[in-house]
Design a protein around this motif. Sequence first.
Motif, PDB file in Angstrom:
ATOM      1  N   LEU A  86       0.839  -1.204   0.000  1.00  0.00           N
ATOM      2  CA  LEU A  86       0.000   0.000   0.000  1.00  0.00           C
ATOM      3  C   LEU A  86       0.872   1.252   0.000  1.00  0.00           C
ATOM      4  CD1 LEU A  86      -2.797   1.259   0.159  1.00  0.00           C
ATOM      5  CD2 LEU A  86      -2.675   1.056   2.656  1.00  0.00           C
ATOM      6  N   SER A  87       1.948   1.215   0.771  1.00  0.00           N
ATOM      7  CA  SER A  87       2.863   2.358   0.811  1.00  0.00           C
ATOM      8  C   SER A  87       3.495   2.602  -0.553  1.00  0.00           C
ATOM      9  CB  SER A  87       3.947   2.114   1.866  1.00  0.00           C
ATOM     10  OG  SER A  87       4.883   3.163   1.875  1.00  0.00           O
ATOM     11  N   ASP A  88       3.892   1.485  -1.233  1.00  0.00           N
ATOM     12  CA  ASP A  88       4.499   1.627  -2.563  1.00  0.00           C
ATOM     13  C   ASP A  88       3.506   2.219  -3.561  1.00  0.00           C
ATOM     14  OD1 ASP A  88       6.917   0.649  -1.738  1.00  0.00           O
ATOM     15  OD2 ASP A  88       6.564  -1.405  -2.421  1.00  0.00           O
ATOM     16  N   LEU A  89       2.258   1.758  -3.508  1.00  0.00           N
ATOM     17  CA  LEU A  89       1.250   2.239  -4.452  1.00  0.00           C
ATOM     18  C   LEU A  89       0.900   3.707  -4.182  1.00  0.00           C
ATOM     19  CD1 LEU A  89      -1.153  -0.844  -4.641  1.00  0.00           C
ATOM     20  CD2 LEU A  89       0.536  -0.123  -6.330  1.00  0.00           C
ATOM     21  N   CYS A  90       0.798   4.067  -2.919  1.00  0.00           N
ATOM     22  CA  CYS A  90       0.504   5.469  -2.588  1.00  0.00           C
ATOM     23  C   CYS A  90       1.667   6.367  -3.001  1.00  0.00           C
ATOM     24  CB  CYS A  90       0.228   5.612  -1.093  1.00  0.00           C
ATOM     25  SG  CYS A  90      -1.382   4.964  -0.572  1.00  0.00           S
ATOM     26  N   SER A  91       2.886   5.903  -2.819  1.00  0.00           N
ATOM     27  CA  SER A  91       4.060   6.678  -3.244  1.00  0.00           C
ATOM     28  C   SER A  91       4.068   6.839  -4.762  1.00  0.00           C
ATOM     29  CB  SER A  91       5.345   5.997  -2.780  1.00  0.00           C
ATOM     30  OG  SER A  91       5.425   5.963  -1.371  1.00  0.00           O
ATOM     31  N   LEU A  92       3.648   5.797  -5.460  1.00  0.00           N
ATOM     32  CA  LEU A  92       3.580   5.882  -6.915  1.00  0.00           C
ATOM     33  C   LEU A  92       2.509   6.898  -7.338  1.00  0.00           C
ATOM     34  CD1 LEU A  92       4.634   4.776  -9.591  1.00  0.00           C
ATOM     35  CD2 LEU A  92       2.828   3.033  -9.496  1.00  0.00           C
ATOM     36  N   MET A  93       1.383   6.915  -6.632  1.00  0.00           N
ATOM     37  CA  MET A  93       0.344   7.911  -6.918  1.00  0.00           C
ATOM     38  C   MET A  93       0.872   9.314  -6.630  1.00  0.00           C
ATOM     39  SD  MET A  93      -2.778   8.482  -7.958  1.00  0.00           S
ATOM     40  CE  MET A  93      -3.989   7.187  -7.646  1.00  0.00           C
ATOM     41  N   ASP A  94       1.645   9.456  -5.548  1.00  0.00           N
ATOM     42  CA  ASP A  94       2.265  10.744  -5.241  1.00  0.00           C
ATOM     43  C   ASP A  94       3.122  11.214  -6.416  1.00  0.00           C
ATOM     44  OD1 ASP A  94       1.127  10.613  -2.763  1.00  0.00           O
ATOM     45  OD2 ASP A  94       2.955   9.990  -1.723  1.00  0.00           O
ATOM     46  N   HIS A  95       3.908  10.293  -6.954  1.00  0.00           N
ATOM     47  CA  HIS A  95       4.803  10.614  -8.075  1.00  0.00           C
ATOM     48  C   HIS A  95       3.993  11.019  -9.315  1.00  0.00           C
ATOM     49  CE1 HIS A  95       8.572  10.181 -10.411  1.00  0.00           C
ATOM     50  NE2 HIS A  95       7.761   9.753 -11.369  1.00  0.00           N
ATOM     51  N   LEU A  96       2.923  10.303  -9.572  1.00  0.00           N
ATOM     52  CA  LEU A  96       2.080  10.595 -10.736  1.00  0.00           C
ATOM     53  C   LEU A  96       1.472  11.991 -10.627  1.00  0.00           C
ATOM     54  CD1 LEU A  96       0.602   9.670 -13.331  1.00  0.00           C
ATOM     55  CD2 LEU A  96      -1.164   8.677 -11.852  1.00  0.00           C
ATOM     56  N   LEU A  97       0.952  12.316  -9.459  1.00  0.00           N
ATOM     57  CA  LEU A  97       0.290  13.614  -9.281  1.00  0.00           C
ATOM     58  C   LEU A  97       1.295  14.760  -9.223  1.00  0.00           C
ATOM     59  CD1 LEU A  97      -2.448  12.649  -6.655  1.00  0.00           C
ATOM     60  CD2 LEU A  97      -2.719  12.975  -9.116  1.00  0.00           C
ATOM     61  N   LEU A  98       2.471  14.500  -8.662  1.00  0.00           N
ATOM     62  CA  LEU A  98       3.476  15.551  -8.535  1.00  0.00           C
ATOM     63  C   LEU A  98       4.015  15.985  -9.892  1.00  0.00           C
ATOM     64  CD1 LEU A  98       5.372  17.336  -6.845  1.00  0.00           C
ATOM     65  CD2 LEU A  98       6.927  15.375  -6.690  1.00  0.00           C
ATOM     66  N   PHE A  99       4.354  15.021 -10.730  1.00  0.00           N
ATOM     67  CA  PHE A  99       5.022  15.344 -11.997  1.00  0.00           C
ATOM     68  C   PHE A  99       4.062  15.441 -13.185  1.00  0.00           C
ATOM     69  CE2 PHE A  99       8.409  13.458  -9.406  1.00  0.00           C
ATOM     70  CZ  PHE A  99       9.377  14.441  -9.506  1.00  0.00           C
ATOM     71  N   TYR A 100       2.920  14.775 -13.104  1.00  0.00           N
ATOM     72  CA  TYR A 100       2.027  14.737 -14.266  1.00  0.00           C
ATOM     73  C   TYR A 100       0.597  15.131 -13.895  1.00  0.00           C
ATOM     74  CZ  TYR A 100       6.068  11.843 -15.251  1.00  0.00           C
ATOM     75  OH  TYR A 100       7.357  11.381 -15.351  1.00  0.00           O
ATOM     76  N   GLY A 101       0.451  15.792 -12.730  1.00  0.00           N
ATOM     77  CA  GLY A 101      -0.879  16.177 -12.263  1.00  0.00           C
ATOM     78  C   GLY A 101      -1.603  17.137 -13.189  1.00  0.00           C
ATOM     79  N   ASN A 102      -0.835  17.931 -13.958  1.00  0.00           N
ATOM     80  CA  ASN A 102      -1.474  18.881 -14.874  1.00  0.00           C
ATOM     81  C   ASN A 102      -2.207  18.189 -16.014  1.00  0.00           C
ATOM     82  OD1 ASN A 102      -0.608  21.093 -13.423  1.00  0.00           O
ATOM     83  ND2 ASN A 102       1.262  21.363 -14.621  1.00  0.00           N
ATOM     84  N   PHE A 103      -1.902  16.924 -16.244  1.00  0.00           N
ATOM     85  CA  PHE A 103      -2.583  16.174 -17.304  1.00  0.00           C
ATOM     86  C   PHE A 103      -3.846  15.469 -16.783  1.00  0.00           C
ATOM     87  CE2 PHE A 103       1.819  16.299 -18.878  1.00  0.00           C
ATOM     88  CZ  PHE A 103       1.617  16.752 -20.162  1.00  0.00           C
TER      89      PHE A 103
END
Length: 371
Positions: A86-103
């Motif tokens: 769960l921690s890995d998946l949430c961290s991956l979501m963090d990465h997605l929103l941080l760098f590609y959240g504008n999309f």
Amino acid sequence: MLKNELEILAADSIPKNGGSGGVSKDAALDFSGMVSESCGKAREAWAAAAFSDNGDDTLRRYYDFHFKFLSGLISEVGDESENEVLSDLCSLMDHLLLFYGNFIDRQQVLLPRYFIYRLQLIQSTYEQFFERLEDAKINKEFMKCLGICLSPLYLEAPSDGLFLSALFYREELLFALVANRDDDQLQMTEESLTFLLMTFNFNHFRFFNYLQKQAILEVEKIPGEKQGKYLLESSASIQSPNTITYPSFDKRWSHICDMYKSWLVERGTLLNLGTANLQVDQPFFKVPLNISVNYLGCMIRALHEAGFYGTISLTAIFDHAAAVFSTKKQEHISRDSLSNAFYNISLPTAARMIRILNNSSGFLKSRYFPA
């Protein structure tokens, strides 16, 4: 070619509870390794996609798909046995929103689990902010207002409104509040915090109510005849927001600047109307004209048609003329009599007014344009 980098982590591959109610240790370890490897590949693929030749629409669909797919995975993972996953998946979501959240469309609903996870990450930051707030020399009523308004946003699990935009708003507002300080004293001030909250369109009812109360306290410190003017001048200093790009605490309400500005104008106007009747009468001498009301109305009509008054309304023109002028026969002129003279001009009246205006024109010509 863009593809689903997390396909291997489909819901059917997530370890399920066995007959004894738990997940086998080997299955959990295998899945944890699979998640770790897939997360690494996803990060690499997302970065490659961002620098590819694909258009914005394609990239929006691509990242939005991974946002939804990853949300589904987070919802499927168990609470206890797969904490590392769960921690890995949430961290991956963090990465997605941080760098590609504008999309990614910010009006999408987030999982309560992920929303709370993000809030937990910034709770300590909020607590530190409030500790600094207590040390600052700030109005106690303002501190109380902020505590009532902000604490539920960061210390309580939300029951509704779990939109991505709501999460980003909470985070961006908090980081701005923490960074806000007076450069000289290295501490927060009430003025700077108020300005920041209005910039972030913190249109919370209690904050709006606090602004109203503070304005009333300030206006009570000045003489009554100047109170309305003070509020109207205060309203003029508030800039209208950019209605397209501004953030918002609650989009169902108008911008806090618009609400506060409108209230100041209404309150200031009411105070002006009230004090107008309370002012002590002072001697006022009207300007005596050597013409009748009919000629005055005719003159106003000529000047009005020539554009002399600009956009001033006829009602305002009649009120002003009646207040400052008197004629040979009438010391007190009514607005109605001026209006009647304005609209009902006789030929003799028009002829004499032409002579008066021609005499005025002749003076200017002989004085400044001599033959």
